[in-house]
Design a protein around this motif. Sequence first.
Motif, PDB file in Angstrom:
ATOM      1  N   SER A   1       3.718   6.337   4.009  1.00  0.00           N
ATOM      2  CA  SER A   1       4.003   4.671   4.109  1.00  0.00           C
ATOM      3  C   SER A   1       5.426   5.017   3.264  1.00  0.00           C
ATOM      4  N   LYS A   2       5.927   3.568   3.474  1.00  0.00           N
ATOM      5  CA  LYS A   2       7.237   3.276   2.387  1.00  0.00           C
ATOM      6  C   LYS A   2       7.420   1.920   2.315  1.00  0.00           C
TER       7      LYS A   2
ATOM      8  N   GLY B   1      -0.136   4.123   0.919  1.00  0.00           N
ATOM      9  CA  GLY B   1      -0.666   4.916   1.811  1.00  0.00           C
ATOM     10  C   GLY B   1      -1.658   5.731   1.393  1.00  0.00           C
TER      11      GLY B   1
ATOM     12  N   ASP C   1       0.679  -1.283   0.185  1.00  0.00           N
ATOM     13  CA  ASP C   1      -0.113  -0.229  -0.112  1.00  0.00           C
ATOM     14  C   ASP C   1       0.927   1.219  -0.011  1.00  0.00           C
TER      15      ASP C   1
END
Length: 401
Positions: free
Chosen positions: A295-296, A218, A216
């Motif tokens: 996110s990452k 984010g 994902d």
Amino acid sequence: MDRAKWFNVHSWVGVQLSILLCFVLITGTLATVSHEIDWVTNKAMRVAPSSVTKINWQAIYVSATEQSQTKHLSVIKQPTEDWFAAEVIAYDTNKQRYRMFFHPTTGEYLGEGRWYNWQVFFRMTHRHLMLPVKYGVPIISICAFLLLTSLITSFVVYRHWWKGFLRWPRKQHRKLFWSDIHRLLGAWNIWFILVVSITGVWYLLEVLGVRASYPDRGQVVSQQAKDNRVMPSPDVFLKAMKTVDIEFPDLDIKTVRFPTRKNAPMIVQGQSTAILVRDRANLISFDPMTGEFLSKFRGEQLNLVARVTEAVDPLHFGTFAGLPSRILYFVFGVLLSTLAVSGTYMFAMKTSRISHRQVFSKRKVWKSALSKMGFGKWFSYISITICLLIAFGLFTGLITQ
């Protein structure tokens, strides 16, 4: 099946679509250096290497926002070499993409360029003949299967093929000379044919439904970013870039992507420790309104199908080691294109039944080859003509996307 039948198969697959195959090979070869062709033809892309130190993403972003017609940017790209300008893709008032170029260190505006440049032309032509991907890629993939079949049959047709690596072409007569040229080029191109044909088949599998799943990216958290396409303010942009140094310190940033629709994050991509992956395999995302880290993920976290998918482009176009690998691919692309032409020429000399001592017209030889191509000749003509007509329409503005 005896060697004569194997030879017939080898000749048939090499000749029937040889016009289209040569077109695809030549455009693919030029695609490897298309960025350099643009550099030569557009002075706005050039900077003095001595004037460049570290890339200043903030200066480029601020300058691009000021220069943009609509303030809506799509992506900022790091220069591929020290003598290239940083590139920004933006949208004009007609919602069409165009390019702006900036000094990587100072952020100085250097000029602009059209979206449909040489790089786009050669890549789109080579990959899907300017057609919609679902139609163009299967056509191009035919060439990948032809190359694989030619390679497999050549191991049977040419006994002791490994001796071809060191056999210099003999010049007793033209048929022997071109036969030796064909074997020499074929032997040295074995690895290259395997790489480009197998990756070409993978492109077909993607069109047919093989899809890689990715972690994902984010979800945006601010209401403004959920409801609208938001461009980050200079302060938010700076905050996000500083967060990259904290959350992903070993990321060599290559691109910064901005939302092109509502409910989309700002994304920073690049290279890290994973090998043979595109920039998008290493990613960190932010809310474009607040700069909040979302996110990452790293290339090492991708599943097998995703890793293969990410490796295909670097292997097919030779981008995995920068300019040196692209030059290597260009050289072998020229050799492979010559291999295809020499094979057709040998077939034509054989079918025209010309003695190796006989004086002949080259026009007669090629005319003989064309007469043996049958439907493949017309399929090639039609495919290439449609491709060039679409390219003409796109580059002149008669067709818009």
